[in-house]
Design an enzyme around this catalytic site. Structure first.
Site: not given
Ligand code: TEU
Ligand code: CA
Length: 593
Positions: A120, A227, A285, A362-363
């Site tokens: 990430d 991210d 993202e 994960h969100d």
């Protein structure tokens, strides 16, 4: 009911496919990615926190799924205000996770298992504990002052100090934090402990490329999940956001911090100076970007920026437009879902871009709880139906830890104290401060959290039915789901009719039929049907027809008139389906002859 995969057809088809060299065999297009949230995957030393040795101990299991790439969520040194998305040292490892040597061992372990690993890249902001920020905040004259976004206060007529504008942070409240030492505010789109980097500073960008990217590429990682990849360029002058909600002091400033004027320039520079020098993969993202032309600007090969992005159309379903939790999370329809999927699926039709297919990360809350059946009677069938749908989508496929065994949301009777995440806990706190004890308001907020919170994805991975699901021998940092008694990897491996084995077969089918499963054009039929979802995947030489029932009632179904030819059943999640009726939560995949 046992699932059905027609081996005779699939192996014959695979042989045919092998001769079709027409599709693009780039590794990051055809590989399936398995996402790991290190805190919750596997604890090796009994401290209740997942760690790198724990992941290494499970590489055989991950490989056996038939996935090709691991995406590891932030493992860097961090105070963990946002569970690692607040990086204090890009070149260090979060102590409870292990050491740099453990990370080298994980990279090597992945490669020895014939898998790749991407990590990430969190570079819109750092932690307020990062050395760069400590220096930047030390004085207005420090050389690193301009590496972050500092602004003087505004003052009202009666001398009251206010932030430089009305921007709201994603975690609630103002996006500005006052700093006593230097008497200025700094910007934080997320938590106050996550100060935004100033990408206008060429020196800062160079340091990011070196420390956050080259350091790890030279250690052998195979790329990055990037991210908030569209937030680095803000509107010059940082003007006030338009007032969307007049009852709120702070406003969503998406229009001023997503897809800003220099965004593509920065990504082209990043690609030119770093990424283009390695055989690596990037997936960005990309929130708040519904315009297809804008999305294509990020992923078109000739733009030389990113390989692909995560669009939010599907995962934002049921969420509030302006504030995620200000919503009735069940107020979505199946046509909404289909149209959202179309956004990412049609991106590759006739373009030089690429896309992604995912339902969890994960969100996000668990996809079975959001889009499948929560009725024990149909849970198994519905999660196989979702697996058929997902495995048949074009683009790079992403599966999140536990999705392969059908993990579900926290039980509805768990209290707010089980929700540890900064996003859900700060939202609930802000509601409670305004609610004056009004239970209706509080329970509405808790209901939305119970449906949509990021916490649901962060419960410990369920390895077996022992206490704490085999995740830890200690006390887990998040409570283990009671459902681990019947939803766990060990029992799934032992049961040939399990979702886990169904996923393994689907991933193998996807690889064996990549031309249309991964690269085919997506087309929806009967878009407005509220119960069934029918779509095709069309390649140069093959057409697949997928029929799904998103309801607990039998639904009449027939082959769309526009599709000529005989239907050859390749996959079904129930035994002996009846051609003209889709059983509750049934999924079918046909080859059109
Ligand atoms: O998420 C960015 C982002 O947009 C999310 O805050 C999203 O809007 C929200 O999670 C929807 O519920 C990335 C990471 O995935 C997230 O975990 C981090 O908290 C965030 O950036 C800050 O780094
Ligand atoms: Ca541990």
């Amino acid at each position: 009911m046992a699932p059905f995969i027609n081996d005779a057809v699939t192996s014959r088809e695979a042989a045919v496919q092998e001769n079709l060299s027409s599709y693009d065999r780039t590794w990051w297009k055809n590989g399936t990615v398995y996402q790991i949230y290190p805190s919750s995957f596997k604890d090796s030393n009994g401290d209740g926190i997942g760690d790198l040795p724990g992941i290494i101990s499970r590489l055989d299991y991950i490989k056996s799924l038939g996935v090709d790439i691991i995406w590891l969520c932030p493992m860097y040194e961090s105070p963990h205000v946002d569970n690692g998305y607040d990086v204090a040292n890009y070149e260090g490892i979060h102590a409870p996770y292990g050491t740099l040597a453990d990370m080298d061992a994980l990279i090597q372990g992945c490669h020895e298992h014939g898998m790749r690993i991407i990590i990430d890249l969190v570079i819109n902001h750092t932690s307020d504990q990062h050395q760069w920020f400590k220096e930047s905040r030390s004085s207005r004259d420090h050389p690193k002052r301009e590496w972050y976004i500092w602004k003087p206060a505004r003052y009202t007529a009666c001398g009251h100090r206010e932030p430089p504008n009305n921007w709201r942070s994603y975690f609630g409240g103002s996006a500005w934090q006052w700093d006593e030492t230097t008497q200025e505010y700094y910007l934080h789109l997320f938590a106050p402990e996550q100060p935004d980097l100033n990408w206008e500073s060429e020196e800062c960008r160079a340091a990011v490329y070196k420390s956050a990217m080259e350091f790890w590429l030279n250690k052998g990682v195979d790329g990055f999940r990037i991210d908030t990849v569209n937030m680095y360029s803000k509107t010059p002058g940082l003007p006030d956001a338009p007032v969307i909600d007049s009852t709120s002091e702070w406003q969503s400033a998406v229009v001023h911090h997503c897809n800003g004027p220099r965004m593509h320039e920065y990504l082209q520079e990043m690609n030119n100076k770093v990424l283009s020098r390695y055989d690596c993969m990037t997936v960005g993202e990309l929130p708040s970007t519904p315009d297809q032309a804008k999305v294509l600007q990020y992923v078109s090969a000739r733009e030389k920026q990113l390989n692909m992005v995560f669009q939010f159309d599907v995962v934002d379903i049921g969420q509030g437009r302006d504030q995620k939790y200000d919503t009735d999370p069940l107020a979505w329809t199946l046509p909404d879902f289909k149209k959202a999927l179309l956004q990412s699926q049609r991106l590759i039709s006739g373009t030089d871009g690429w896309t992604t297919a995912f339902l969890e990360n994960h969100d996000q809350a668990r996809s079975i709880s959001r889009f499948g059946s929560n009725d024990d009677k149909y849970r198994s069938t519905s999660r196989k139906m979702l697996a058929i749908m997902l495995s048949a989508l074009s683009g790079t496929l992403f599966i999140y830890q536990g999705q392969e065994i059908g993990m579900i949301n926290m039980p509805g009777d768990w209290g707010i104290e089980e929700y540890k995440d900064v996003e859900s806990s700060s939202y609930y706190r802000s509601v409670a401060e305004r609610a004056n004890g009004d239970q209706t308001v509080l329970s509405r907020a808790l209901t939305a959290i119970q449906h949509l919170a990021r916490d649901h994805a962060r419960l410990p991975m369920q390895w077996d039915d022992s206490p704490n699901a085999g995740f830890t021998t200690g006390t887990p940092w998040m409570r283990t789901h009671d459902a681990c008694k019947h939803i766990n990897a060990r029992s799934a491996l032992a049961d040939k009719s399990s979702l886990l084995h169904f996923w393994k077969r689907l991933l193998s089918l996807r690889k064996g039929h990549a031309e249309f499963m991964i690269h085919g054009n997506f087309e929806v039929y009967d878009m407005e049907n509220l119960k069934t979802f029918t779509f095709t995947k069309v390649s140069a030489s093959r057409t697949a027809l997928i029929a799904l029932n998103f309801s607990a009632e039998p639904q009449p179904w027939s082959k769309p008139l526009a599709i000529e030819g005989r239907l050859d059943m390749l996959v079904s999640n129930i035994q002996s389906p009846e051609e003209s009726v889709l059983a509750p939560w049934e999924g079918r995949l046909y080859l059109v002859r």
